[in-house]
Design a protein around this motif. Sequence first.
Motif, PDB file in Angstrom:
ATOM      1  N   LEU A 291      47.317 -18.395  40.243  1.00 14.61           N
ATOM      2  CA  LEU A 291      46.937 -18.247  39.268  1.00 14.61           C
ATOM      3  C   LEU A 291      48.003 -19.529  38.262  1.00 14.61           C
ATOM      4  CD1 LEU A 291      46.532 -14.091  38.990  1.00 14.61           C
ATOM      5  CD2 LEU A 291      45.079 -15.805  39.723  1.00 14.61           C
ATOM      6  N   LEU A 292      48.684 -19.725  38.411  1.00 18.03           N
ATOM      7  CA  LEU A 292      49.386 -20.749  37.433  1.00 18.03           C
ATOM      8  C   LEU A 292      48.366 -22.257  37.503  1.00 18.03           C
ATOM      9  CD1 LEU A 292      52.942 -19.939  37.936  1.00 18.03           C
ATOM     10  CD2 LEU A 292      51.150 -19.464  36.864  1.00 18.03           C
ATOM     11  N   SER A 293      47.777 -22.657  38.923  1.00 19.88           N
ATOM     12  CA  SER A 293      47.027 -23.631  38.722  1.00 19.88           C
ATOM     13  C   SER A 293      45.852 -23.662  38.857  1.00 19.88           C
ATOM     14  CB  SER A 293      48.532 -24.550  39.687  1.00 19.88           C
ATOM     15  OG  SER A 293      47.827 -23.999  40.959  1.00 19.88           O
ATOM     16  N   ASP A 294      45.787 -23.296  39.547  1.00 23.07           N
ATOM     17  CA  ASP A 294      44.028 -23.122  40.213  1.00 23.07           C
ATOM     18  C   ASP A 294      43.040 -22.085  39.556  1.00 23.07           C
ATOM     19  OD1 ASP A 294      45.048 -24.314  42.327  1.00 23.07           O
ATOM     20  OD2 ASP A 294      45.010 -22.631  43.985  1.00 23.07           O
ATOM     21  N   ILE A 295      42.808 -23.479  38.803  1.00 23.91           N
ATOM     22  CA  ILE A 295      42.059 -22.738  37.016  1.00 23.91           C
ATOM     23  C   ILE A 295      40.069 -23.534  37.402  1.00 23.91           C
ATOM     24  CG2 ILE A 295      43.156 -21.611  35.797  1.00 23.91           C
ATOM     25  CD1 ILE A 295      43.152 -24.745  34.911  1.00 23.91           C
ATOM     26  N   LEU A 296      39.557 -23.078  36.994  1.00 22.93           N
ATOM     27  CA  LEU A 296      37.954 -23.280  37.439  1.00 22.93           C
ATOM     28  C   LEU A 296      38.180 -24.346  35.915  1.00 22.93           C
ATOM     29  CD1 LEU A 296      35.638 -20.718  38.228  1.00 22.93           C
ATOM     30  CD2 LEU A 296      36.816 -21.603  39.487  1.00 22.93           C
ATOM     31  N   SER A 297      36.835 -25.997  35.837  1.00 22.62           N
ATOM     32  CA  SER A 297      36.372 -26.722  34.865  1.00 22.62           C
ATOM     33  C   SER A 297      35.873 -25.636  33.830  1.00 22.62           C
ATOM     34  CB  SER A 297      36.290 -27.522  35.438  1.00 22.62           C
ATOM     35  OG  SER A 297      34.919 -27.598  35.679  1.00 22.62           O
ATOM     36  N   ILE A 298      35.974 -26.519  32.937  1.00 23.98           N
ATOM     37  CA  ILE A 298      34.003 -25.225  32.170  1.00 23.98           C
ATOM     38  C   ILE A 298      32.926 -26.209  32.744  1.00 23.98           C
ATOM     39  CG2 ILE A 298      33.090 -26.184  29.825  1.00 23.98           C
ATOM     40  CD1 ILE A 298      35.495 -26.685  28.910  1.00 23.98           C
ATOM     41  N   THR A 396      28.367 -25.278  22.088  1.00 20.07           N
ATOM     42  CA  THR A 396      29.726 -26.107  21.603  1.00 20.07           C
ATOM     43  C   THR A 396      30.877 -26.059  22.233  1.00 20.07           C
ATOM     44  OG1 THR A 396      29.088 -25.018  19.485  1.00 20.07           O
ATOM     45  CG2 THR A 396      30.941 -25.970  20.004  1.00 20.07           C
ATOM     46  N   MET A 397      31.066 -25.103  23.525  1.00 20.81           N
ATOM     47  CA  MET A 397      32.316 -25.995  24.343  1.00 20.81           C
ATOM     48  C   MET A 397      31.927 -26.965  26.011  1.00 20.81           C
ATOM     49  SD  MET A 397      34.281 -22.511  24.858  1.00 20.81           S
ATOM     50  CE  MET A 397      35.062 -22.567  25.916  1.00 20.81           C
ATOM     51  N   ILE A 398      31.027 -26.845  26.356  1.00 21.36           N
ATOM     52  CA  ILE A 398      29.902 -27.965  26.496  1.00 21.36           C
ATOM     53  C   ILE A 398      30.299 -29.054  26.425  1.00 21.36           C
ATOM     54  CG2 ILE A 398      28.156 -28.286  28.203  1.00 21.36           C
ATOM     55  CD1 ILE A 398      27.755 -25.275  28.571  1.00 21.36           C
ATOM     56  N   GLY A 399      29.962 -29.551  24.421  1.00 19.80           N
ATOM     57  CA  GLY A 399      29.304 -30.514  24.740  1.00 19.80           C
ATOM     58  C   GLY A 399      31.004 -31.178  23.940  1.00 19.80           C
ATOM     59  N   ARG A 400      31.717 -30.208  23.499  1.00 17.68           N
ATOM     60  CA  ARG A 400      32.890 -30.887  23.310  1.00 17.68           C
ATOM     61  C   ARG A 400      33.909 -31.447  24.290  1.00 17.68           C
ATOM     62  NH1 ARG A 400      35.680 -25.773  19.321  1.00 17.68           N
ATOM     63  NH2 ARG A 400      34.083 -27.034  17.516  1.00 17.68           N
ATOM     64  N   ALA A 401      33.413 -30.387  25.797  1.00 15.96           N
ATOM     65  CA  ALA A 401      34.139 -31.243  27.115  1.00 15.96           C
ATOM     66  C   ALA A 401      32.956 -32.538  27.522  1.00 15.96           C
ATOM     67  CB  ALA A 401      33.875 -29.522  27.737  1.00 15.96           C
ATOM     68  N   ALA A 402      31.995 -32.751  27.617  1.00 10.97           N
ATOM     69  CA  ALA A 402      31.437 -33.941  27.308  1.00 10.97           C
ATOM     70  C   ALA A 402      32.498 -34.944  26.884  1.00 10.97           C
ATOM     71  CB  ALA A 402      30.346 -33.890  27.545  1.00 10.97           C
ATOM     72  N   ARG A 403      32.155 -34.914  25.772  1.00 15.77           N
ATOM     73  CA  ARG A 403      32.794 -35.745  24.169  1.00 15.77           C
ATOM     74  C   ARG A 403      33.944 -36.191  24.648  1.00 15.77           C
ATOM     75  NH1 ARG A 403      30.031 -33.191  20.965  1.00 15.77           N
ATOM     76  NH2 ARG A 403      32.144 -31.864  19.608  1.00 15.77           N
ATOM     77  N   ALA A 404      34.640 -34.650  25.413  1.00 16.59           N
ATOM     78  CA  ALA A 404      36.205 -35.261  25.588  1.00 16.59           C
ATOM     79  C   ALA A 404      35.869 -36.243  27.261  1.00 16.59           C
ATOM     80  CB  ALA A 404      37.073 -34.139  25.724  1.00 16.59           C
ATOM     81  N   ARG A 405      35.765 -35.828  28.149  1.00 13.42           N
ATOM     82  CA  ARG A 405      35.700 -36.903  29.270  1.00 13.42           C
ATOM     83  C   ARG A 405      35.225 -37.714  28.841  1.00 13.42           C
ATOM     84  NH1 ARG A 405      32.211 -33.838  31.618  1.00 13.42           N
ATOM     85  NH2 ARG A 405      30.361 -35.219  30.853  1.00 13.42           N
ATOM     86  N   ASP A 406      34.259 -38.143  28.394  1.00 13.83           N
ATOM     87  CA  ASP A 406      33.051 -39.441  28.021  1.00 13.83           C
ATOM     88  C   ASP A 406      34.374 -40.340  26.776  1.00 13.83           C
ATOM     89  OD1 ASP A 406      30.596 -39.061  28.876  1.00 13.83           O
ATOM     90  OD2 ASP A 406      30.016 -38.497  26.591  1.00 13.83           O
TER      91      ASP A 406
END
Length: 472
Positions: A291-298, A396-406
């Motif tokens: 639970l400390l490290s194995d989390i899902l991506s957006i 909004t969260m999906i869009g921000r994640a895409a911009r951060a990755r780009d």
Amino acid sequence: EMRKRLLLAGWMFAAFAAAEEEAPRAIQVTEPPKQEVSPAADTVYSRSNQFRVSGGDGAARGAVVILAEEAKKELLALTEEEDQWKVPVSVVLHGKFGDPPPPRSVAMRLLIVAGVKELRIDVHLCRGIEAESERLTRVVTEALLYERFLTTAGEVADDARLLAPPWLTDGLREATAWRLNLSDRRLYEALFRKGGLFKLGDLFAVDDAAFEKMDGATRAAFRVSSGALVMALLEQPQGKAGFRAFLTEVAGFEGELPGLLRKHFPELNLSETSLAKWWALQLANKGGLNLLSDILSIGETETALDEALRLDFRTPEGIVLKKELAAWPELAELDVSDRIEAVRPARDALVRLSFRCFPSYRPLLARYQKVLESIAANETKEVPAILEELARTRETMIGRAARARDYLDWFEITRARETSGAFDDYLRLKEDLKSNPHRRDDHLSRYLDRMDALFHRGGEDGGPRMPGFPEH
């Protein structure tokens, strides 16, 4: 002259006598006197007197009686109950080490003589007690399951067919191993990440013949899968009491096993799907999920959330159909109990997802839970507006994640020439968390840890190590 002859004769006599002393003597073999031995003298009784072991030598009988009592003690500790046995178990040892192995080295049967019940286990010593210890422990556990059924069943026909499902026997042994910190967390991790090798239907369908044909890897997967299911049942509300009642019926039960589980674990609302999800969650909790490290991506969280937000609609024929959350208005005409059952799988799935979702999604999951509560209570005035707001937030969260990755991709391509090392501490911490071992905390392990530190201290300083001392 006479004197010389006497001396010569004396010397020859002495030499003859010495030769007589050094010559090998024939050993006379005599038959020992026959003694009448009482059968009871070759029988060993266990501490609780439930097990009596006969045949073999004294060492073998002693080892078997200790093994049987230990298996019984572990089962009682797992189910948290007192020892109130009614049916004795006799263990008969046959043959000796090195004999040709029979088709089955361990077998069990039920004996009923004049209404008195007794379970008998026959063990062949061709491979030795140590080699047969796991198989014998497993059969003793089966005998204890039969004993629970026979104690509560009353009259049992002479040709009665009793059955301890292999998944239950192996699951009890694995749950005990986990409780004693003797299980391997890596097996749970491997099964969890690969989705498991056994579906619940396949797990229940394995009989003794199929179990005996399994190879080592398949048997390990079967044991871990079975152990996770047993632990999932034990950890339900009132799970210990329900499990004890389940054990009193399972050996003689002839119907569909999920029906018997629903009877004794009503709060779990066991359908085939919900039981499978609880089982998978147990695999995650026992080793597959950190639970400390194995989390899902957006992106992974979005996919899991779409899968979780589904409602159960039951047709008049009893068939369950899953529909997306947008179909919630169709629940308005149902009774309260039916609406609660329709949203229950989605609520359970949101709870499980909250352990692994991307952290910023947890407030959204809490709001979806409130929406499902409102739908179940048929208080849906604000539901459309809340669902629309949640959908916009997710976009909004999906869009921000895409911009951060780009942006990170652009930065790496155009400006990054070498690593700065700014995140080294974070990466090391993450690796430490992911490799956190399931450490044993029993007395023997603590002693070995202390000894390991003592013997390795010299090696750290460049001094000598104890030869042959293994790495711990």
